[in-house]
Write a protein that holds these residues in place. Structure first.
Motif, PDB file in Angstrom:
ATOM      1  N   LYS A  81       1.462  24.043 -10.318  1.00 43.85           N
ATOM      2  CA  LYS A  81       1.547  25.001  -9.213  1.00 43.85           C
ATOM      3  C   LYS A  81       0.175  25.476  -8.736  1.00 43.85           C
ATOM      4  N   VAL A  82      -0.879  24.718  -9.006  1.00 44.81           N
ATOM      5  CA  VAL A  82      -2.190  25.081  -8.461  1.00 44.81           C
ATOM      6  C   VAL A  82      -2.369  24.493  -7.064  1.00 44.81           C
ATOM      7  N   LEU A  83      -1.545  23.508  -6.714  1.00 46.31           N
ATOM      8  CA  LEU A  83      -1.539  22.939  -5.374  1.00 46.31           C
ATOM      9  C   LEU A  83      -0.089  22.775  -4.929  1.00 46.31           C
ATOM     10  N   THR A  84       0.150  22.995  -3.657  1.00 46.77           N
ATOM     11  CA  THR A  84       1.448  22.633  -3.113  1.00 46.77           C
ATOM     12  C   THR A  84       1.461  21.138  -2.838  1.00 46.77           C
ATOM     13  N   LEU A  85       2.630  20.586  -2.619  1.00 46.50           N
ATOM     14  CA  LEU A  85       2.723  19.161  -2.324  1.00 46.50           C
ATOM     15  C   LEU A  85       1.964  18.813  -1.054  1.00 46.50           C
ATOM     16  N   ARG A  86       2.033  19.686  -0.068  1.00 45.97           N
ATOM     17  CA  ARG A  86       1.325  19.448   1.192  1.00 45.97           C
ATOM     18  C   ARG A  86      -0.189  19.453   0.980  1.00 45.97           C
ATOM     19  N   GLN A  87      -0.701  20.424   0.221  1.00 48.43           N
ATOM     20  CA  GLN A  87      -2.134  20.492  -0.052  1.00 48.43           C
ATOM     21  C   GLN A  87      -2.600  19.259  -0.824  1.00 48.43           C
ATOM     22  N   ALA A  88      -1.798  18.828  -1.806  1.00 50.34           N
ATOM     23  CA  ALA A  88      -2.162  17.640  -2.577  1.00 50.34           C
ATOM     24  C   ALA A  88      -2.225  16.404  -1.687  1.00 50.34           C
ATOM     25  N   CYS A  89      -1.284  16.285  -0.761  1.00 50.71           N
ATOM     26  CA  CYS A  89      -1.278  15.128   0.139  1.00 50.71           C
ATOM     27  C   CYS A  89      -2.496  15.136   1.060  1.00 50.71           C
ATOM     28  N   ILE A  90      -2.901  16.312   1.533  1.00 55.62           N
ATOM     29  CA  ILE A  90      -4.066  16.401   2.426  1.00 55.62           C
ATOM     30  C   ILE A  90      -5.339  15.985   1.679  1.00 55.62           C
ATOM     31  N   ILE A  91      -5.526  16.554   0.479  1.00 52.26           N
ATOM     32  CA  ILE A  91      -6.724  16.231  -0.305  1.00 52.26           C
ATOM     33  C   ILE A  91      -6.721  14.750  -0.675  1.00 52.26           C
ATOM     34  N   ALA A 137       0.832  -1.201   0.000  1.00 51.09           N
ATOM     35  CA  ALA A 137       0.000   0.000   0.000  1.00 51.09           C
ATOM     36  C   ALA A 137       0.865   1.249   0.000  1.00 51.09           C
ATOM     37  N   PHE A 138       1.939   1.216   0.748  1.00 46.23           N
ATOM     38  CA  PHE A 138       2.899   2.320   0.758  1.00 46.23           C
ATOM     39  C   PHE A 138       3.416   2.591  -0.659  1.00 46.23           C
ATOM     40  N   GLY A 139       3.809   1.524  -1.362  1.00 48.47           N
ATOM     41  CA  GLY A 139       4.309   1.686  -2.722  1.00 48.47           C
ATOM     42  C   GLY A 139       3.248   2.176  -3.688  1.00 48.47           C
ATOM     43  N   VAL A 140       2.027   1.667  -3.541  1.00 47.55           N
ATOM     44  CA  VAL A 140       0.927   2.124  -4.396  1.00 47.55           C
ATOM     45  C   VAL A 140       0.652   3.607  -4.158  1.00 47.55           C
ATOM     46  N   GLY A 141       0.674   4.036  -2.888  1.00 54.36           N
ATOM     47  CA  GLY A 141       0.453   5.441  -2.586  1.00 54.36           C
ATOM     48  C   GLY A 141       1.549   6.322  -3.130  1.00 54.36           C
ATOM     49  N   ALA A 142       2.799   5.869  -2.999  1.00 54.61           N
ATOM     50  CA  ALA A 142       3.926   6.668  -3.486  1.00 54.61           C
ATOM     51  C   ALA A 142       3.963   6.727  -5.003  1.00 54.61           C
ATOM     52  N   ASN A 143       3.401   5.738  -5.675  1.00 57.12           N
ATOM     53  CA  ASN A 143       3.474   5.689  -7.137  1.00 57.12           C
ATOM     54  C   ASN A 143       2.150   6.066  -7.794  1.00 57.12           C
ATOM     55  N   ASP A 144       1.117   5.265  -7.557  1.00 57.37           N
ATOM     56  CA  ASP A 144      -0.149   5.478  -8.259  1.00 57.37           C
ATOM     57  C   ASP A 144      -0.857   6.755  -7.833  1.00 57.37           C
ATOM     58  N   VAL A 145      -0.910   7.026  -6.526  1.00 54.16           N
ATOM     59  CA  VAL A 145      -1.608   8.234  -6.073  1.00 54.16           C
ATOM     60  C   VAL A 145      -0.862   9.481  -6.535  1.00 54.16           C
ATOM     61  N   ALA A 146       0.467   9.371  -6.591  1.00 52.24           N
ATOM     62  CA  ALA A 146       1.252  10.505  -7.083  1.00 52.24           C
ATOM     63  C   ALA A 146       0.891  10.843  -8.521  1.00 52.24           C
ATOM     64  N   ASN A 147       0.494   9.822  -9.310  1.00 56.50           N
ATOM     65  CA  ASN A 147       0.062  10.093 -10.682  1.00 56.50           C
ATOM     66  C   ASN A 147      -1.166  10.986 -10.720  1.00 56.50           C
ATOM     67  N   VAL A 148      -2.047  10.807  -9.745  1.00 55.46           N
ATOM     68  CA  VAL A 148      -3.310  11.537  -9.744  1.00 55.46           C
ATOM     69  C   VAL A 148      -3.078  13.036  -9.553  1.00 55.46           C
ATOM     70  N   PHE A 149      -2.202  13.398  -8.609  1.00 57.40           N
ATOM     71  CA  PHE A 149      -1.999  14.803  -8.295  1.00 57.40           C
ATOM     72  C   PHE A 149      -0.701  15.368  -8.873  1.00 57.40           C
ATOM     73  N   GLY A 150      -0.003  14.585  -9.698  1.00 55.13           N
ATOM     74  CA  GLY A 150       1.245  15.065 -10.262  1.00 55.13           C
ATOM     75  C   GLY A 150       1.077  16.309 -11.115  1.00 55.13           C
ATOM     76  N   THR A 151       0.039  16.335 -11.945  1.00 58.49           N
ATOM     77  CA  THR A 151      -0.169  17.495 -12.818  1.00 58.49           C
ATOM     78  C   THR A 151      -0.599  18.726 -12.030  1.00 58.49           C
ATOM     79  N   SER A 152      -1.383  18.536 -10.967  1.00 64.51           N
ATOM     80  CA  SER A 152      -1.827  19.675 -10.158  1.00 64.51           C
ATOM     81  C   SER A 152      -0.650  20.327  -9.441  1.00 64.51           C
ATOM     82  N   VAL A 153       0.264  19.506  -8.923  1.00 66.48           N
ATOM     83  CA  VAL A 153       1.451  20.052  -8.263  1.00 66.48           C
ATOM     84  C   VAL A 153       2.395  20.651  -9.292  1.00 66.48           C
ATOM     85  N   GLY A 154       2.540  19.979 -10.443  1.00 65.00           N
ATOM     86  CA  GLY A 154       3.416  20.494 -11.492  1.00 65.00           C
ATOM     87  C   GLY A 154       2.940  21.817 -12.053  1.00 65.00           C
TER      88      GLY A 154
END
Length: 572
Positions: free
Chosen positions: A82-92, A63-80
């Protein structure tokens, strides 16, 4: 190569070691369970308790690996973008992933633990199936962590499928594999990114033609805003309501009812946006533009004195202006002369190139800036170079977006990413806890039938592991998706999100095997290509990602088969 050879040997040895010749990875054969009586349950629990303990540990790592990889795909474009900070993306993502895993995850986890394999083949050999689930967790966890370490976005679904088939090859031989299903999985490597990329590319080109390329994009954007919001909510609501969570009774709604609900929500959203959001956005964006117009012109000053001339008076300054249509000119001021002590550091080269200035040719009417950052090039001329907006727009390095466009699309991108995270939690939590649920069901029932429903606390456990992985290591794949592969802006990020979401929805409803990771990467590449031509995409990185996709199933299958071979020799 040695690793590949070793895993191949493990597959062959496992298949040779197997004694049961048939396996259908999508079979739903009715089975007659053999349940231990009450007197033997205590002995059963004591003999298999260690498998459950290691299963929970490996499931959390997966689950740790899935979160670090797959979930990062979901919010990667939003962080890239600059509409969300990394912290905001992690909270949402934490909230959306856990909700999705609880409300939607039970159904997919049932498919993973009972739909991939014909579990009736393990009747009376329950411990062997538990060891197989443990091997699948181990194989998937290893490859997820390795891929995340190298910042490669991979499909969590493919890792668990490959690992499950791997231990099955070891336990039941080659003849039991449904190769047509594997053919569909292989086809999905190409179908997923191409379909999603085409969808996102078409949406981006439409936005670019009707809104982004306009000299004043605010009003066309505001006119399109109700439709964009309505369509976004329609797609996402339908994906949730249609065949949705039984906990909310959505599974009782027929397909046409889901369409009616989605259309109604989309229409009401469009009306609300037109009546309330559009006037508010117009007022806020105009206020922002007026505020920026009243500020001083942007000016960057550099003053450099050589050691031997440090006492000399300040020389006259030189200015280079970049004049854009409708925008206050941007002035670059460099203090120095062309002969004695006026220098421009090499670090400013990228800024000059982004403004369309030739920073490499000392014989031109521009600044001479060498490629060597350890050198300090001289200023060769006092001439001012004026560049029009048309010239600026042709530069491939111009990836910033005008404030009015950013204001229009930022929240849309966040909204779509949040829906995507919710759906992802419902789908991919099964990759982490599907085998764990199988372990727990067999342990508590003493049967491979696994008739008990998916426990809520195990779904929460999986959602927690996914969230921890995102917080601790998610930034690695987020950087790949949102920054390294191509430059993402709010408008292009929105088209990537909505295009990939729509493709996943469409493909899942017509029965195409598809990967959310592959869809997201395909959309990023196609939109980056449409926005900046071939030079806008890091093709070397994309090649590495595709290689990781191709080796995922055979690699996880080999690791799982090797583990299963060890387990069978040691414990059976």
């Amino acid at each position: 190569m040695r690793v590949v050879a070793l895993l191949s040997v493990a597959l062959v040895m496992g298949a040779a070691y197997a004694d049961t010749p048939s396996l259908d990875i999508i079979s739903t054969t009715t089975l007659v369970p053999s349940l231990p009586d009450s007197s033997s349950m205590a002995e059963w629990h004591s003999s298999t308790l260690w498998i459950i303990i290691f299963g929970f540990i490996l499931a959390f790592i997966l689950a740790f690996g899935v979160g670090a990889n797959d979930v990062a795909n979901v919010f990667g474009t939003s962080v890239g973008a600059k509409v969300l900070t990394l912290r905001q993306a992690c909270i949402i993502a934490t909230v959306a992933e856990i909700l999705g895993s609880v409300l939607l995850g039970y159904k997919v986890s049932d498919t993973v633990r009972k739909g991939i394999l014909d579990v009736s083949l393990y009747n009376n050999t329950e411990k062997e199936l538990m060891l197989g689930s443990l091997a699948a967790l181990g194989g998937s966890a290893m490859w997820n962590l390795v891929a995340t370490f190298f910042k490669l976005p991979i499909s969590g679904t493919h890792t668990i499928v490959g690992a499950t088939v791997g231990f099955s090859l070891c336990a039941r031989g080659f003849h039991g594999v449904n190769w047509s299903t594997f053919g569909k999985i292989v086809a999905s490597w190409f179908v997923s990114p191409v379909l999603s990329g085409i969808m996102s590319g078409i949406i981006y080109l439409g936005l670019n033609h009707f809104i982004l390329k306009k000299e004043k994009p605010l009003e066309p954007g505001l006119r399109a805003l109700p439709f964009i919001y309505g369509f976004t909510l329609l797609v996402n609501v339908f994906s949730i309501v249609h065949d949705g969570p039984a906990m909310l009774k959505f599974d009782l709604i027929p397909w046409w009812g889901s369409i009616v609900v989605a259309v109604c929500v989309g229409f009401l959203t469009a009306v609300f946006v037109q009546l309330f959001i559009v006037p508010r956005q117009r007022k806020a964006i105009h206020a922002q533009l007026d505020n920026e117009a009243t500020k001083q012109e942007n000016e960057v000053k550099f003053t450099f004195d050589s050691a031997e001339n440090s006492r000399s008076p300040s020389p006259p300054s030189q200015e280079l202006s970049v004049i854009e249509k409708g925008i206050s000119p941007t002035t670059y001021t460099f203090s120095g002369t062309t002969e004695s002590n006026g220098y421009i550091p090499a670090e400013t080269k990228s800024s000059l190139l982004a403004s369309g200035l030739d920073a490499t040719s000392p014989s031109s009417n521009s600044l001479g800036v060498t490629h060597n950052s350890s050198q300090v090039p001289l200023v060769h001329t006092n001439q001012v170079k004026v560049i029009s907006m048309e010239e600026l727009s042709d530069k491939k390095d111009i990836d910033t977006e005008r404030p009015e466009v950013k204001g229009l699309f930022s929240f849309l991108q966040i909204l779509t990413a949040t829906f995507g995270s919710f759906a992802h939690g419902g789908n991919d939590v099964s990759n982490a806890i599907g085998p764990l649920i199988a372990l727990w069901a067999i342990y508590t029932e003493g049967s491979v039938a696994q008739r008990s429903p998916t426990p809520l606390y195990i779904l929460l456990y999986g959602g927690l592991g996914i969230s921890v992985g995102l917080w601790v290591w998610g930034r690695r794949v987020i950087q790949t998706i949102g920054e390294d592969l191509t430059k993402v802006t709010p408008s292009s990020g929105f088209t990537i999100e909505i295009g990939s979401a729509f493709t996943v929805l469409l493909a899942s409803k017509i029965g195409l095997p598809i990967s959310t990771t592959h869809c997201k990467v395909g959309s990023v590449v196609f939109v980056g290509w449409a926005k900046s031509s071939r030079q806008g995409v890091d093709w070397k990185l994309f090649r590495n990602i595709v290689i990781a996709w191709v080796v995922t199933v055979p690699l996880t299958a080999g690791i799982s088969a090797l583990l299963m071979l060890i387990f069978r020799i040691a414990f059976l």
